[in-house]
Design a protein around this motif. Structure first.
Motif, mmCIF file in Angstrom:
data_model
loop_
_atom_site.group_PDB
_atom_site.id
_atom_site.type_symbol
_atom_site.label_atom_id
_atom_site.label_comp_id
_atom_site.label_asym_id
_atom_site.label_seq_id
_atom_site.Cartn_x
_atom_site.Cartn_y
_atom_site.Cartn_z
ATOM 1 N N ARG A 1 0.555 -1.316 -0.087
ATOM 2 C CA ARG A 1 0.126 -0.100 0.281
ATOM 3 C C ARG A 1 1.030 1.341 -0.030
ATOM 4 O O ARG A 1 0.570 1.798 -0.714
ATOM 5 C CB ARG A 1 -0.756 0.141 1.325
ATOM 6 C CG ARG A 1 -2.298 -0.465 1.110
ATOM 7 C CD ARG A 1 -2.878 -1.199 1.711
ATOM 8 N NE ARG A 1 -4.040 -1.891 2.396
ATOM 9 C CZ ARG A 1 -4.319 -3.192 3.195
ATOM 10 N NH1 ARG A 1 -3.367 -3.358 4.469
ATOM 11 N NH2 ARG A 1 -5.078 -3.721 3.525
ATOM 12 N N ILE A 2 1.640 1.217 1.112
ATOM 13 C CA ILE A 2 2.425 2.569 0.798
ATOM 14 C C ILE A 2 3.361 2.800 -0.317
ATOM 15 O O ILE A 2 3.375 3.485 -0.675
ATOM 16 C CB ILE A 2 3.705 2.478 2.283
ATOM 17 C CG1 ILE A 2 3.165 2.271 3.562
ATOM 18 C CG2 ILE A 2 4.533 3.237 1.630
ATOM 19 C CD1 ILE A 2 2.015 3.392 3.643
ATOM 20 N N ALA B 1 1.171 4.153 -2.879
ATOM 21 C CA ALA B 1 0.885 5.793 -2.786
ATOM 22 C C ALA B 1 1.998 6.118 -3.327
ATOM 23 O O ALA B 1 2.073 7.213 -3.787
ATOM 24 C CB ALA B 1 0.620 6.151 -1.471
ATOM 25 N N LEU B 2 3.449 5.694 -3.002
ATOM 26 C CA LEU B 2 4.770 6.588 -3.516
ATOM 27 C C LEU B 2 4.731 6.297 -4.810
ATOM 28 O O LEU B 2 4.847 7.965 -5.476
ATOM 29 C CB LEU B 2 5.346 5.703 -3.026
ATOM 30 C CG LEU B 2 6.013 5.881 -1.404
ATOM 31 C CD1 LEU B 2 6.951 4.835 0.112
ATOM 32 C CD2 LEU B 2 6.150 7.507 -1.113
ATOM 33 N N GLU C 1 2.381 6.475 -7.233
ATOM 34 C CA GLU C 1 1.821 7.249 -7.147
ATOM 35 C C GLU C 1 1.666 8.856 -7.174
ATOM 36 O O GLU C 1 1.258 10.068 -7.584
ATOM 37 C CB GLU C 1 -0.021 6.999 -7.450
ATOM 38 C CG GLU C 1 -0.120 5.912 -8.218
ATOM 39 C CD GLU C 1 -1.605 5.382 -8.709
ATOM 40 O OE1 GLU C 1 -2.546 5.966 -7.633
ATOM 41 O OE2 GLU C 1 -1.887 4.596 -9.162
ATOM 42 N N TYR C 2 2.592 8.838 -6.031
ATOM 43 C CA TYR C 2 2.702 10.514 -5.902
ATOM 44 C C TYR C 2 3.185 11.380 -6.760
ATOM 45 O O TYR C 2 4.281 11.556 -7.376
ATOM 46 C CB TYR C 2 3.811 10.127 -4.257
ATOM 47 C CG TYR C 2 3.703 11.389 -3.578
ATOM 48 C CD1 TYR C 2 2.961 12.166 -3.171
ATOM 49 C CD2 TYR C 2 5.574 12.488 -3.075
ATOM 50 C CE1 TYR C 2 3.171 13.572 -2.659
ATOM 51 C CE2 TYR C 2 5.290 12.681 -2.331
ATOM 52 C CZ TYR C 2 4.217 13.702 -2.250
ATOM 53 O OH TYR C 2 4.123 14.527 -1.240
ATOM 54 N N ILE D 1 13.800 3.465 -2.832
ATOM 55 C CA ILE D 1 13.474 3.440 -2.132
ATOM 56 C C ILE D 1 12.221 2.526 -1.084
ATOM 57 O O ILE D 1 12.468 1.383 -1.691
ATOM 58 C CB ILE D 1 11.431 4.096 -2.151
ATOM 59 C CG1 ILE D 1 11.842 5.790 -3.154
ATOM 60 C CG2 ILE D 1 10.605 4.199 -1.154
ATOM 61 C CD1 ILE D 1 10.971 6.468 -3.729
ATOM 62 N N PHE E 1 11.123 3.469 4.897
ATOM 63 C CA PHE E 1 9.601 3.705 4.843
ATOM 64 C C PHE E 1 9.261 3.032 6.762
ATOM 65 O O PHE E 1 8.656 2.745 7.022
ATOM 66 C CB PHE E 1 8.766 3.509 3.840
ATOM 67 C CG PHE E 1 9.110 4.742 3.293
ATOM 68 C CD1 PHE E 1 9.217 5.214 2.159
ATOM 69 C CD2 PHE E 1 7.930 5.634 3.547
ATOM 70 C CE1 PHE E 1 9.530 6.411 1.520
ATOM 71 C CE2 PHE E 1 7.522 6.827 2.945
ATOM 72 C CZ PHE E 1 8.302 6.954 1.733
ATOM 73 N N VAL F 1 11.279 8.230 6.352
ATOM 74 C CA VAL F 1 10.227 8.844 6.664
ATOM 75 C C VAL F 1 9.473 7.189 7.498
ATOM 76 O O VAL F 1 9.136 7.024 7.140
ATOM 77 C CB VAL F 1 9.396 8.243 5.400
ATOM 78 C CG1 VAL F 1 7.782 9.285 5.399
ATOM 79 C CG2 VAL F 1 10.080 9.850 4.232
ATOM 80 N N ASN F 2 8.647 7.967 8.397
ATOM 81 C CA ASN F 2 8.272 7.163 9.681
ATOM 82 C C ASN F 2 7.532 7.780 10.032
ATOM 83 O O ASN F 2 6.886 8.367 11.014
ATOM 84 C CB ASN F 2 9.439 6.951 10.415
ATOM 85 C CG ASN F 2 9.447 5.646 11.404
ATOM 86 O OD1 ASN F 2 7.789 5.236 12.125
ATOM 87 N ND2 ASN F 2 9.902 5.150 11.671
ATOM 88 N N MET F 3 6.248 7.359 9.339
ATOM 89 C CA MET F 3 4.786 8.460 9.786
ATOM 90 C C MET F 3 4.482 7.726 11.152
ATOM 91 O O MET F 3 4.100 8.371 11.844
ATOM 92 C CB MET F 3 3.399 7.338 8.781
ATOM 93 C CG MET F 3 3.456 8.170 7.428
ATOM 94 S SD MET F 3 3.166 7.499 6.022
ATOM 95 C CE MET F 3 3.601 5.925 6.710
ATOM 96 N N ARG G 1 -4.142 10.058 -3.005
ATOM 97 C CA ARG G 1 -3.784 9.355 -2.993
ATOM 98 C C ARG G 1 -2.839 9.032 -1.406
ATOM 99 O O ARG G 1 -2.982 7.623 -1.077
ATOM 100 C CB ARG G 1 -2.960 9.396 -3.434
ATOM 101 C CG ARG G 1 -3.590 8.743 -5.644
ATOM 102 C CD ARG G 1 -2.396 9.361 -6.607
ATOM 103 N NE ARG G 1 -3.140 9.339 -7.116
ATOM 104 C CZ ARG G 1 -2.597 9.683 -8.833
ATOM 105 N NH1 ARG G 1 -1.268 10.824 -8.597
ATOM 106 N NH2 ARG G 1 -3.200 9.496 -10.025
ATOM 107 N N VAL H 1 5.247 14.791 8.064
ATOM 108 C CA VAL H 1 5.661 13.922 7.863
ATOM 109 C C VAL H 1 5.974 14.408 6.380
ATOM 110 O O VAL H 1 5.182 14.713 5.598
ATOM 111 C CB VAL H 1 5.244 12.309 7.175
ATOM 112 C CG1 VAL H 1 5.343 11.266 6.727
ATOM 113 C CG2 VAL H 1 4.755 11.823 9.117
#
Lengths: 217, 217
Positions: free
Chosen positions: A95-96, A99-100, A102-103, A152, A178, A194-196, B95, B194
């Motif tokens: 999922r992540i 999303a990336l 498509e960012y 990534i 991530f 990147v640590n949500m 997204r 983030v």
């Protein structure tokens, strides 16, 4: 004039990124000039800091007239290495990862995802915007063939150290991780995080320890 | 024993988060104890730092035996405020917002997304896992009705300051901002960031300024 050779601090580099976001929004709105005050406001800093950050690289502004938006954008892009395209691999098409992929801002900024790998056999072979998903067992080959410069890592925490070692073994020198795990890598490899979840937990801690009127134990 | 009242540094809070991720992975693998060395390795720090971080809150370990995985997990969750559920709003169902909504780790850690808003009329009214997407024009009402404590801002940079002000106006004290813009908020509001694009650009800068054998101007 903008030889990218001087050592500047990480926090300056991050502020330059923020200034650039503002400049590009202004550019889209066809605004021609911007003051250091305005950049400071958007970048969460002071006008003096903006002038100091930008003076490292040369003199871009005219006293009283502010900075030219297109010129300053171009110069910051050059400084940050964004006037070229970076070849990026996405390791992990969950999922992540999706999303990336498509960012839209990644591609706009010159980061082109040229390879995608995953361990899930059902995903392997699919095309994502022209990029065929390859099996993680082929990781090293994929990275070499696609001449990847930045990876990534969007894989589970328990897998990420091993994945990082495989990525580094073929000469990739920059990782964006991530997973909520600190990586051990050779000194010449740069890792950013990147640590949500960690950010959200830091909020939780702050709320818990906040002096609030309605706090109840 | 673990009154969440002492001031600890932000970097300690972040390391506690990282230790917790390790502990929970160990817990799933049914590992009973862990040494400070092992936690240090995973948390990217030293065993002495681990002992120091954990000693702030009490004494969890036994010399020579290490820490009990379930006990230490529970204590860190308590410290971080994760032994309760936080009511979270997702502002922006694009997204990034969609990926966040589906990120399994948020719910596992006690962050429950109870409200979703977006400006796109085509999305309004849809159900996401039982949560109906509401129009951004109703933002304040939604936040009040759903008793939101934390807002995740996944909106474009040009909109985020205004959105933040609206969110803060109804008493939300904690924001997680995904836009590459520094927010101006009252002092009693906590904002964490983030910023994927900024992290990637920092990598670009590092690569540009890397001493590499194959560097070409």
């Amino acid at each position: 004039m903008t030889e990218p050779s001087r050592k500047v601090s990480e926090s300056t580099v991050r502020r330059l990124s923020l200034y650039l976001w503002v400049l590009e929004e202004l550019g889209e709105a066809e605004v021609a000039t911007v003051s250091s005050e305005e950049l400071a406001h958007q970048g969460g800093t002071t006008a003096a800091q903006v002038r100091k950050d930008l003076s490292i690289f040369g003199s871009f502004g005219k006293r009283g007239l502010g900075y030219s938006v297109p010129l300053l954008s171009r110069e910051i892009r050059k400084i940050l290495g964004l006037s070229r395209t970076w070849r990026v691999a996405l390791v992990g098409a969950g999922r992540i990862g999706a999303a990336l992929f498509e960012y839209p801002n990644f591609r706009d900024r010159g980061f082109e995802i040229v390879a995608v790998v995953d361990t899930d056999a059902r995903k392997v072979g699919r095309l994502w915007d022209g990029v065929r998903i390859r099996h993680a067992s082929e990781l090293e080959d994929v990275l070499r063939e696609s001449e990847v410069e930045i990876a990534i890592l969007a894989v589970p925490g328990r897998a990420v150290q091993e994945v990082a070692e495989r990525v580094v073994s073929v000469g990739v020198k920059a990782l964006l991780n991530f997973a909520p795990v600190q990586l051990r890598v050779p000194e010449d490899v740069v890792v950013n995080h990147v640590n949500m979840a960690v950010e959200l937990e830091a909020l939780s801690y702050a709320l818990m320890n906040h002096p609030r009127e309605d706090s109840s134990a």
